[in-house]
Design an enzyme around this catalytic site. Structure first.
Site, short mmCIF file in Angstrom:
data_model
loop_
_atom_site.label_atom_id
_atom_site.label_comp_id
_atom_site.label_asym_id
_atom_site.label_seq_id
_atom_site.Cartn_x
_atom_site.Cartn_y
_atom_site.Cartn_z
N ARG A 83 0.82 -1.21 0.00
CA ARG A 83 0.00 0.00 0.00
C ARG A 83 0.85 1.26 0.00
O ARG A 83 0.30 2.35 -0.02
CB ARG A 83 -0.87 0.02 1.26
CG ARG A 83 -2.31 -0.45 1.03
CD ARG A 83 -2.95 -0.50 2.41
NE ARG A 83 -4.36 -0.34 2.46
CZ ARG A 83 -5.22 -1.36 2.60
NH1 ARG A 83 -4.80 -2.60 2.59
NH2 ARG A 83 -6.50 -1.12 2.72
N ARG A 122 -21.57 -1.95 4.77
CA ARG A 122 -20.92 -3.26 4.80
C ARG A 122 -21.04 -3.89 6.18
O ARG A 122 -20.90 -3.25 7.21
CB ARG A 122 -19.45 -3.10 4.44
CG ARG A 122 -18.62 -4.37 4.65
CD ARG A 122 -17.36 -4.35 3.84
NE ARG A 122 -16.38 -3.36 4.29
CZ ARG A 122 -15.23 -3.15 3.65
NH1 ARG A 122 -14.93 -3.85 2.57
NH2 ARG A 122 -14.39 -2.24 4.10
N ARG A 155 -17.22 -3.32 10.67
CA ARG A 155 -15.79 -3.14 10.93
C ARG A 155 -15.56 -1.83 11.66
O ARG A 155 -16.19 -0.83 11.36
CB ARG A 155 -15.01 -3.14 9.62
CG ARG A 155 -14.59 -4.53 9.20
CD ARG A 155 -14.02 -4.57 7.80
NE ARG A 155 -12.97 -3.57 7.56
CZ ARG A 155 -12.16 -3.60 6.49
NH1 ARG A 155 -12.29 -4.56 5.59
NH2 ARG A 155 -11.25 -2.68 6.32
N ARG A 166 -9.33 6.92 5.12
CA ARG A 166 -8.76 5.83 4.30
C ARG A 166 -8.68 6.23 2.83
O ARG A 166 -7.73 5.89 2.14
CB ARG A 166 -9.60 4.55 4.48
CG ARG A 166 -9.33 3.89 5.83
CD ARG A 166 -10.46 3.00 6.26
NE ARG A 166 -10.56 1.81 5.46
CZ ARG A 166 -11.68 1.07 5.37
NH1 ARG A 166 -12.76 1.43 6.02
NH2 ARG A 166 -11.69 -0.01 4.64
P1 AMP Z 1 -8.29 -3.77 4.40
O1 AMP Z 1 -8.96 -4.96 5.01
O2 AMP Z 1 -7.37 -4.13 3.26
O3 AMP Z 1 -9.26 -2.67 4.05
O4 AMP Z 1 -7.33 -3.15 5.55
C1 AMP Z 1 -7.87 -2.60 6.72
C2 AMP Z 1 -6.85 -1.71 7.40
O5 AMP Z 1 -5.71 -2.48 7.78
C3 AMP Z 1 -6.29 -0.59 6.54
O6 AMP Z 1 -7.13 0.55 6.50
C4 AMP Z 1 -4.97 -0.30 7.26
O7 AMP Z 1 -5.19 0.41 8.46
C5 AMP Z 1 -4.53 -1.70 7.65
N1 AMP Z 1 -3.71 -2.29 6.56
C6 AMP Z 1 -4.06 -3.32 5.74
N2 AMP Z 1 -3.10 -3.57 4.83
C7 AMP Z 1 -2.11 -2.65 5.09
C8 AMP Z 1 -0.86 -2.36 4.49
N3 AMP Z 1 -0.43 -3.05 3.42
N4 AMP Z 1 -0.12 -1.36 5.03
C9 AMP Z 1 -0.53 -0.67 6.09
N5 AMP Z 1 -1.71 -0.86 6.70
C10 AMP Z 1 -2.51 -1.85 6.20
#
Ligand code: AMP
Ligand code: ZN
Length: 211
Positions: A83, A122, A155, A166
């Site tokens: 990311r 969601r 969530r 985000r």
């Molecule tokens: P997601 O389920 O992919 O939407 O991830 C949820 C949250 O986890 C994100 O908003 C970040 O806070 C954290 N997160 C997930 N993947 C990463 C990553 N590659 N780098 C940093 N934070 C992450």
């Protein structure tokens, strides 16, 4: 790749079933660690719940460990990682060590309006992580997972403030990665503002084409 709410998680779940490979989702690994009271999960949730990114150091660490497991030896799909450009560079290092490289980066495109709507509505199953949408993919019984009867929850980071943050972070930190992978010639864009099945079909067309 794609902004939060673009459908990365649901598409990944279906794709890995077809190709029989593990889906490596950093977000899911953090949520699992948090639910298991693991110190890394508790630390990570401080950032996650406000919509901020977890540090590159922690994130790269969990991916490195995960990629070493046997099931990732022949193939894997990364969901929500990398990311940041720093993560992409770290990932290249890990892949070099494994004598492999990425075949494709799929980018799911979507507008901010659609994303807000998707994330605020969601709901996720506590037991199996299946996702629902209060309007478009309602569970048969309110608050209960169709698949296993698990309890549905929102969530911690799907609140309006957190979603805004985000999206901001996606624009500033993650979007530059598109150029990084475009320059490598492995970026494929898919229109995410179509039905789930159509997006899936478009992704499969790309993957079959590069095989
Ligand atoms: P997601 O389920 O992919 O939407 O991830 C949820 C949250 O986890 C994100 O908003 C970040 O806070 C954290 N997160 C997930 N993947 C990463 C990553 N590659 N780098 C940093 N934070 C992450
Ligand atoms: Zn369930």
């Amino acid at each position: 790749m794609g902004p939060p709410g673009a459908g990365k998680g649901s598409q990944s779940t279906k794709i890995v079933k077809k190709y029989n490979m593990p889906s490596i989702s950093t977000g899911q690994m953090f949520r699992d660690a948090y639910n298991n009271n693991d110190p890394i999960g508790i630390e990570a949730m401080k950032f996650i719940k406000n919509g901020n990114l977890v540090s590159d150091e922690i994130t790269n660490g969990i991916v490195r460990t995960r990629l070493l497991r046997d099931d990732a030896e022949t193939s894997f799909l990364l969901d929500g990682y990398p990311r940041t450009v720093a993560q992409a560079i770290a990932l290249d290092g890990m892949l070099d060590d494994m004598h492999t490289s990425l075949d494709a980066v799929i980018n799911i495109l979507s507008s901010h309006d659609v994303l807000f709507e998707r994330m605020e509505q969601r709901r996720v199953c506590k037991t199996c992580d299946a996702t629902y949408h209060l309007r478009f993919k309602k569970p048969q019984e309110d608050g209960v997972c169709d698949l296993d009867g698990g309890e549905l929850y929102q969530r911690l980071d799907d609140t309006h403030e957190s979603v805004m943050r985000r999206l901001e972070i996606y624009e500033s930190k993650t979007k530059p990665l598109l150029d990084y992978y475009s320059n490598k010639g492995i970026l494929y864009n898919v229109n995410g503002m179509q039905s789930f099945d159509k997006v899936y079909d478009d992704i499969i067309l790309v993957l079959e084409d590069i095989k």
